[in-house]
Design a protein around this motif. Structure first.
Motif, PDB file in Angstrom:
ATOM      1  N   ALA A 139       0.833  -1.202   0.000  1.00  0.00           N
ATOM      2  CA  ALA A 139       0.000   0.000   0.000  1.00  0.00           C
ATOM      3  C   ALA A 139       0.868   1.252   0.000  1.00  0.00           C
ATOM      4  O   ALA A 139       0.562   2.244  -0.675  1.00  0.00           O
ATOM      5  CB  ALA A 139      -0.930  -0.009   1.208  1.00  0.00           C
ATOM      6  N   SER A 140       1.951   1.223   0.761  1.00  0.00           N
ATOM      7  CA  SER A 140       2.870   2.364   0.799  1.00  0.00           C
ATOM      8  C   SER A 140       3.535   2.585  -0.548  1.00  0.00           C
ATOM      9  O   SER A 140       3.629   3.715  -1.051  1.00  0.00           O
ATOM     10  CB  SER A 140       3.923   2.139   1.883  1.00  0.00           C
ATOM     11  OG  SER A 140       4.875   3.187   1.896  1.00  0.00           O
ATOM     12  N   TRP A 141       3.983   1.500  -1.175  1.00  0.00           N
ATOM     13  CA  TRP A 141       4.633   1.618  -2.486  1.00  0.00           C
ATOM     14  C   TRP A 141       3.639   2.051  -3.554  1.00  0.00           C
ATOM     15  O   TRP A 141       3.994   2.806  -4.464  1.00  0.00           O
ATOM     16  CB  TRP A 141       5.278   0.286  -2.862  1.00  0.00           C
ATOM     17  CG  TRP A 141       6.371  -0.121  -1.931  1.00  0.00           C
ATOM     18  CD1 TRP A 141       7.189   0.709  -1.205  1.00  0.00           C
ATOM     19  CD2 TRP A 141       6.764  -1.460  -1.589  1.00  0.00           C
ATOM     20  NE1 TRP A 141       8.057  -0.022  -0.435  1.00  0.00           N
ATOM     21  CE2 TRP A 141       7.827  -1.353  -0.649  1.00  0.00           C
ATOM     22  CE3 TRP A 141       6.333  -2.715  -1.976  1.00  0.00           C
ATOM     23  CZ2 TRP A 141       8.457  -2.463  -0.108  1.00  0.00           C
ATOM     24  CZ3 TRP A 141       6.959  -3.834  -1.437  1.00  0.00           C
ATOM     25  CH2 TRP A 141       8.005  -3.710  -0.516  1.00  0.00           C
ATOM     26  N   HIS A 144       3.691   9.680  -8.024  1.00  0.00           N
ATOM     27  CA  HIS A 144       4.899   9.947  -8.829  1.00  0.00           C
ATOM     28  C   HIS A 144       6.147  10.209  -7.974  1.00  0.00           C
ATOM     29  O   HIS A 144       7.051  10.916  -8.401  1.00  0.00           O
ATOM     30  CB  HIS A 144       4.665  11.143  -9.759  1.00  0.00           C
ATOM     31  CG  HIS A 144       3.590  10.902 -10.784  1.00  0.00           C
ATOM     32  ND1 HIS A 144       3.842  10.325 -12.009  1.00  0.00           N
ATOM     33  CD2 HIS A 144       2.240  11.148 -10.750  1.00  0.00           C
ATOM     34  CE1 HIS A 144       2.708  10.241 -12.695  1.00  0.00           C
ATOM     35  NE2 HIS A 144       1.718  10.726 -11.946  1.00  0.00           N
ATOM     36  N   ARG A 145       6.174   9.625  -6.794  1.00  0.00           N
ATOM     37  CA  ARG A 145       7.389   9.730  -5.977  1.00  0.00           C
ATOM     38  C   ARG A 145       8.451   8.740  -6.441  1.00  0.00           C
ATOM     39  O   ARG A 145       9.639   8.944  -6.199  1.00  0.00           O
ATOM     40  CB  ARG A 145       7.055   9.478  -4.507  1.00  0.00           C
ATOM     41  CG  ARG A 145       6.186  10.550  -3.864  1.00  0.00           C
ATOM     42  CD  ARG A 145       6.213  10.406  -2.342  1.00  0.00           C
ATOM     43  NE  ARG A 145       5.366  11.382  -1.707  1.00  0.00           N
ATOM     44  CZ  ARG A 145       4.227  11.109  -1.083  1.00  0.00           C
ATOM     45  NH1 ARG A 145       3.807   9.862  -1.024  1.00  0.00           N
ATOM     46  NH2 ARG A 145       3.508  12.058  -0.519  1.00  0.00           N
ATOM     47  N   GLU A 147      12.355   2.157 -10.441  1.00  0.00           N
ATOM     48  CA  GLU A 147      12.608   2.099  -8.998  1.00  0.00           C
ATOM     49  C   GLU A 147      11.676   1.099  -8.326  1.00  0.00           C
ATOM     50  O   GLU A 147      12.083   0.351  -7.431  1.00  0.00           O
ATOM     51  CB  GLU A 147      12.432   3.494  -8.390  1.00  0.00           C
ATOM     52  CG  GLU A 147      13.480   4.498  -8.834  1.00  0.00           C
ATOM     53  CD  GLU A 147      13.146   5.905  -8.401  1.00  0.00           C
ATOM     54  OE1 GLU A 147      14.080   6.662  -8.048  1.00  0.00           O
ATOM     55  OE2 GLU A 147      11.951   6.268  -8.430  1.00  0.00           O
ATOM     56  N   LEU A 148      10.440   1.092  -8.764  1.00  0.00           N
ATOM     57  CA  LEU A 148       9.466   0.167  -8.173  1.00  0.00           C
ATOM     58  C   LEU A 148       9.822  -1.282  -8.477  1.00  0.00           C
ATOM     59  O   LEU A 148       9.665  -2.166  -7.626  1.00  0.00           O
ATOM     60  CB  LEU A 148       8.067   0.489  -8.686  1.00  0.00           C
ATOM     61  CG  LEU A 148       6.917  -0.345  -8.116  1.00  0.00           C
ATOM     62  CD1 LEU A 148       6.851  -0.203  -6.597  1.00  0.00           C
ATOM     63  CD2 LEU A 148       5.591   0.084  -8.748  1.00  0.00           C
ATOM     64  N   PHE A 179       0.086  -0.100 -11.286  1.00  0.00           N
ATOM     65  CA  PHE A 179       0.856  -0.629 -10.165  1.00  0.00           C
ATOM     66  C   PHE A 179       0.582  -2.119  -9.994  1.00  0.00           C
ATOM     67  O   PHE A 179       1.515  -2.921  -9.822  1.00  0.00           O
ATOM     68  CB  PHE A 179       0.497   0.127  -8.881  1.00  0.00           C
ATOM     69  CG  PHE A 179       1.105  -0.460  -7.638  1.00  0.00           C
ATOM     70  CD1 PHE A 179       2.403  -0.152  -7.276  1.00  0.00           C
ATOM     71  CD2 PHE A 179       0.385  -1.330  -6.830  1.00  0.00           C
ATOM     72  CE1 PHE A 179       2.975  -0.699  -6.134  1.00  0.00           C
ATOM     73  CE2 PHE A 179       0.939  -1.882  -5.691  1.00  0.00           C
ATOM     74  CZ  PHE A 179       2.248  -1.564  -5.340  1.00  0.00           C
ATOM     75  N   VAL A 180      -0.684  -2.512 -10.047  1.00  0.00           N
ATOM     76  CA  VAL A 180      -1.045  -3.928  -9.895  1.00  0.00           C
ATOM     77  C   VAL A 180      -0.444  -4.747 -11.036  1.00  0.00           C
ATOM     78  O   VAL A 180       0.068  -5.853 -10.809  1.00  0.00           O
ATOM     79  CB  VAL A 180      -2.572  -4.093  -9.843  1.00  0.00           C
ATOM     80  CG1 VAL A 180      -2.947  -5.574  -9.767  1.00  0.00           C
ATOM     81  CG2 VAL A 180      -3.148  -3.355  -8.646  1.00  0.00           C
TER      82      VAL A 180
END
Length: 211
Positions: A127-129, A136-137, A142-143, A182-183
């Motif tokens: 959830a944090s990621w 857009h952090r 990176e992910l 993301f998923v």
């Protein structure tokens, strides 16, 4: 945040100064124009001034629109961060008080109390990621690195095997393309990790104290 605020304050001051100059220009022209002046020439100056005024007005309106849009975006980000913070605190509270876990959704497969807390922590990390990615952090590269390390854990793999369908359903309802992306990215890295070999089981994370 302070730098951005200073930037917008500077733009507002510049716009206000330009607006004051526009308002004062006719009076300045009248005060410095001598008697017997050329009306035709002054008419041309007036027309030019009117055109410039329209441009400045359009620019000022555009600045207001951009500012409102920026403020709306910042408000949305602040609301998202507040929601994530609330969710994080709630999960940590449940982990510390496992007797309250039955008040949440029931697990789909038999789970021990320890596994339930471990799964909650895995979900909290994701959830944090997800929040960082949506805001857009972090970028996709990176992910990927973070998820690759995450899925070295057999427990993390087990969690995603259980939770991926729910995550996808939730993000599809949310209709945020970046959330759904993301998923998709988590699914991709998870599949690659499983194909690469078994993960590290919880009991192998730490060596015995006397080893």
């Amino acid at each position: 945040m302070q730098v951005r605020q200073s930037k917008w304050v500077g733009w507002w001051l510049a716009g206000a100064a330009a607006f004051i100059v526009i308002l004062a220009t006719p009076f300045l022209l009248e005060s410095v124009t001598p008697d017997g002046h050329d009306w035709e020439r002054l008419s041309s100056i007036s027309q030019t001034y009117s055109a410039v005024s329209v441009l400045f007005s359009a620019a000022a309106l555009l600045g207001v629109v951009v500012s409102i849009r920026h403020q709306a975006k910042q408000t949305s980000i602040a609301n998202e961060e507040a929601h994530r913070a609330w969710h994080r605190e709630l999960v940590l509270f449940l982990v510390q008080h496992p007797e309250l876990m039955p008040a949440t959704d029931a697990p789909r497969v038999p789970t021990t109390e320890l596994q339930g807390r471990q799964m909650a922590i895995c979900n909290l990390f994701l959830a944090s990621w997800c929040s960082d990615y949506v805001l857009h952090r972090v970028n996709s590269q990176e992910l990927r690195v973070t998820l690759h390390l995450h899925f070295r854990s057999a427990l993390a793999r087990e969690h995603w095997a259980r939770a991926s369908a729910t995550w996808r359903q939730t993000e599809e309802v949310d209709s945020n393309p970046r959330s759904l992306g993301f998923v998709d990215l988590v699914d991709e890295v998870y599949a690659a990790a499983v194909a690469a070999g078994p993960g590290v089981p919880p009991e192998a994370f730490y060596t015995p104290p006397n080893a």
